[in-house]
Design an enzyme around this catalytic site. Structure first.
Site, PDB file in Angstrom:
ATOM      1  N   LYS A 172      -2.298  -2.227   7.604  1.00 35.98           N
ATOM      2  CA  LYS A 172      -1.501  -1.491   8.600  1.00 35.98           C
ATOM      3  C   LYS A 172      -2.405  -0.900   9.653  1.00 35.98           C
ATOM      4  O   LYS A 172      -3.408  -0.259   9.322  1.00 35.98           O
ATOM      5  CB  LYS A 172      -0.739  -0.351   7.898  1.00 35.98           C
ATOM      6  CG  LYS A 172       0.211   0.400   8.813  1.00 35.98           C
ATOM      7  CD  LYS A 172       1.527  -0.326   8.982  1.00 35.98           C
ATOM      8  CE  LYS A 172       2.375   0.242  10.116  1.00 35.98           C
ATOM      9  NZ  LYS A 172       2.022  -0.336  11.434  1.00 35.98           N
ATOM     10  N   LYS A 220      -6.860   6.519   6.227  1.00 38.19           N
ATOM     11  CA  LYS A 220      -5.775   7.331   6.796  1.00 38.19           C
ATOM     12  C   LYS A 220      -4.487   7.157   5.974  1.00 38.19           C
ATOM     13  O   LYS A 220      -3.837   8.138   5.601  1.00 38.19           O
ATOM     14  CB  LYS A 220      -5.541   6.880   8.241  1.00 38.19           C
ATOM     15  CG  LYS A 220      -4.689   7.807   9.061  1.00 38.19           C
ATOM     16  CD  LYS A 220      -4.474   7.241  10.470  1.00 38.19           C
ATOM     17  CE  LYS A 220      -5.759   7.091  11.258  1.00 38.19           C
ATOM     18  NZ  LYS A 220      -5.523   6.741  12.683  1.00 38.19           N
ATOM     19  N   LYS A 263      -6.693  -3.367  11.849  1.00 37.70           N
ATOM     20  CA  LYS A 263      -6.715  -3.014  13.266  1.00 37.70           C
ATOM     21  C   LYS A 263      -6.964  -4.257  14.078  1.00 37.70           C
ATOM     22  O   LYS A 263      -7.647  -5.189  13.615  1.00 37.70           O
ATOM     23  CB  LYS A 263      -7.836  -2.012  13.548  1.00 37.70           C
ATOM     24  CG  LYS A 263      -7.671  -1.266  14.850  1.00 37.70           C
ATOM     25  CD  LYS A 263      -6.577  -0.213  14.724  1.00 37.70           C
ATOM     26  CE  LYS A 263      -6.695   0.911  15.694  1.00 37.70           C
ATOM     27  NZ  LYS A 263      -6.075   2.123  15.141  1.00 37.70           N
ATOM     28  N   ASN A 288      -0.561   9.436  25.340  1.00 39.59           N
ATOM     29  CA  ASN A 288       0.574   9.742  24.471  1.00 39.59           C
ATOM     30  C   ASN A 288       0.259  10.808  23.421  1.00 39.59           C
ATOM     31  O   ASN A 288       1.011  11.769  23.235  1.00 39.59           O
ATOM     32  CB  ASN A 288       1.050   8.444  23.814  1.00 39.59           C
ATOM     33  CG  ASN A 288       2.226   8.667  22.901  1.00 39.59           C
ATOM     34  OD1 ASN A 288       3.184   9.333  23.288  1.00 39.59           O
ATOM     35  ND2 ASN A 288       2.156   8.161  21.698  1.00 39.59           N
ATOM     36  N   THR A 331       2.065  11.069  16.577  1.00 40.09           N
ATOM     37  CA  THR A 331       0.622  11.321  16.511  1.00 40.09           C
ATOM     38  C   THR A 331       0.304  12.732  16.999  1.00 40.09           C
ATOM     39  O   THR A 331      -0.434  13.490  16.348  1.00 40.09           O
ATOM     40  CB  THR A 331      -0.144  10.275  17.344  1.00 40.09           C
ATOM     41  OG1 THR A 331       0.284   8.973  16.927  1.00 40.09           O
ATOM     42  CG2 THR A 331      -1.635  10.399  17.182  1.00 40.09           C
ATOM     43  N   SER A 381       5.245   5.253  11.418  1.00 39.51           N
ATOM     44  CA  SER A 381       5.320   3.784  11.360  1.00 39.51           C
ATOM     45  C   SER A 381       5.812   3.348   9.969  1.00 39.51           C
ATOM     46  O   SER A 381       6.612   2.411   9.841  1.00 39.51           O
ATOM     47  CB  SER A 381       3.945   3.167  11.587  1.00 39.51           C
ATOM     48  OG  SER A 381       3.683   2.998  12.961  1.00 39.51           O
TER      49      SER A 381
HETATM   50  N1  GLU Z   1      -2.765   3.225  16.193  1.00 42.76           N
HETATM   51  C1  GLU Z   1      -2.309   4.330  15.382  1.00 42.76           C
HETATM   52  C2  GLU Z   1      -3.456   4.866  14.537  1.00 42.76           C
HETATM   53  O1  GLU Z   1      -4.613   4.706  14.864  1.00 42.76           O
HETATM   54  C3  GLU Z   1      -1.051   4.009  14.592  1.00 42.76           C
HETATM   55  C4  GLU Z   1      -1.176   2.893  13.603  1.00 42.76           C
HETATM   56  C5  GLU Z   1       0.150   2.483  12.959  1.00 42.76           C
HETATM   57  O2  GLU Z   1       1.155   3.088  13.256  1.00 42.76           O
HETATM   58  O3  GLU Z   1       0.096   1.552  12.167  1.00 42.76           O
HETATM   59  O4  GLU Z   1      -3.237   5.532  13.564  1.00 42.76           O
END
Ligand code: GLU
Length: 418
Positions: free
Chosen positions: A70, A94, A106, A221, A190, A350
């Site tokens: 994810k 995370k 990622k 954002n 976020t 998410s």
């Molecule tokens: N890009 C965001 C992060 O760095 C969200 C990642 C997601 O929602 O999967 O946490």
């Protein structure tokens, strides 16, 4: 910004710092320091003038022990293989920090999206989605937005995937708009977790958030929503910056009006309530109670950390401090809420979006925000317990102790194949 610090090495040193407190075998730790696999691909895409252009793109699947990979997809000229690997590792820890059943991944394209038209960006995004198609899926790998991508790109990826697979599978990607199966509260998530975590830290440190001064570096954002929400909690936002420069008013300013100014002109600079134009560096070293770095990694290196005056830092960005900077701030007793907790609201909502997509049953914004609050407060409580149990001075190390243990437990319980 320290261009020289390799974020993948930063990730590995953060893992090593935490491993010293863990009863996990070295060979398992070694597994947890590297991605399982990385896709590197070249997208050849037709431009509006008929010419072809090549773009390098990556997807790193770091760890899937706790669930599907994810993490977001970023569009930025500084994207590199090592940056994507680091970011996918941070996603792994995370999702474990907030205890949601997902792994870490990622992706990114080396591109400055401001230089391309919308139709070019659509073709580039769909070309990447075609490359990603065999790797992703709601039970395999679930991308999301990141720097310079948002609902528009997520909707294109979902549509490309569903078309090629001849199916309906909105849970293949998150961060979509509501009409495409997105979740209430996802856009704000976020920034929301960044301020919930800050509120918990102030409470833990017996500091008053009411009237506290706040500086926000980065007004995208995450940064601007954090500014808006912390203002609603009674704090005073006195400084903000974006890539063009910064604004400052010692009496505070209206974060929403500053955002409107940015929408109209492209930057916060020139906003009428600002009393002084300042640099990005001034924002990071300002004498405030709370600093929110909300731009890119390596914003604060050891030299700059010497000048940081904030008491608490809540990391809305991923990897904004180099490990050296972290050490300096630890010596200065600055309480740093690490990215993998502070900005985990994005991936947490998410996760809620993915759950709603799978159930075809959608929640109210109130429910989303309540569940998010629970996850962030629980993660903060685990951080405090770990600080106290192991007598760890650095909150990042304590957060990694919790997260690595969760990933290691899941790996060790399942064993390995073959
Ligand atoms: N890009 C965001 C992060 O760095 C969200 C990642 C997601 O929602 O999967 O946490």
């Amino acid at each position: 910004m320290t261009q020289g610090t390799n974020p993948f090495e930063s990730l590995q040193s953060q893992i090593d710092d935490a491993a010293a407190y863990l009863d996990v075998e070295d060979d398992v730790i070694e597994r947890l320091k590297h991605p399982e696999r990385v896709l590197e691909t070249n997208l050849t895409v037709e431009m509006d003038d008929g010419s072809l252009e090549r773009f390098k793109a990556f997807r790193s699947q770091f760890n899937g022990d706790r669930g599907p990979y994810k993490g977001g997809i970023r569009y930025h000229p500084q994207v590199s293989r090592d940056e994507v690997k680091a970011l996918s590792g941070w996603m792994t820890y995370k999702t474990a920090t907030v205890d949601i059943p997902l792994g870490g991944g990622k992706g990114g394209i080396i591109i400055d999206p401001a230089e391309y038209s919308e139709s070019e960006l659509e073709r580039i995004t769909r070309a990447f989605a075609k490359e990603l198609r065999p790797l992703i899926g709601e039970d395999r790998d679930v991308p999301a937005p990141d720097v310079n991508t948002g609902q528009r790109e997520m909707n294109w990826i979902k549509d490309t995937y569903e078309t090629l697979e001849n199916t309906t599978e909105p849970g293949v990607i998150t961060g979509k708009n509501l009409a495409s199966g997105g979740s209430e509260g996802r856009v704000e998530a976020t920034g929301r977790s960044t301020v919930i975590a800050a509120r918990e830290a102030f409470d833990y440190l017996d500091k008053d958030l009411e009237g506290a001064t706040v500086a926000v570096q980065g007004y995208g954002n995450a940064g601007w929503i954090a500014a808006k929400l912390i203002d609603e909690m009674g704090a005073t936002v006195v400084a903000a910056s974006d890539s063009s420069g910064g604004i400052y008013n010692p009496d505070g300013f209206d974060p929403v009006a500053a955002k409107n100014h940015k929408n109209e002109t492209g930057s916060v600079v020139g906003y009428e309530e600002s009393e002084e134009e300042i640099t990005n560096e001034d924002v990071l070293t300002m004498d405030v109670d709370l600093l929110i770095p909300a731009a890119l990694e390596n914003a604060i290196d050891a030299d700059l950390a010497e000048d940081v005056q904030a008491d608490v830092i809540s990391e809305a960005a991923n990897g904004p401090l180099t490990p050296d900077a972290d050490a300096v701030l630890e010596d200065k007793d600055v309480f740093v809420i690490p990215d993998i907790l502070a900005n985990a609201g994005g991936v947490t909502v998410s996760y809620f979006e993915w759950v709603q997509n799978r159930q075809r049953f959608y929640w109210s914004e109130e429910r989303v925000n309540e569940e998010l609050e629970d996850h962030i407060v629980d993660a903060f409580d685990s951080l405090v317990e770990t600080i106290e149990e192991h007598d760890i001075a650095n909150p990042r190390t304590a957060t990694y102790v919790v997260a690595i243990q969760r990933v290691a437990d899941s790996f060790e319980e399942a064993g390995s194949f073959p």
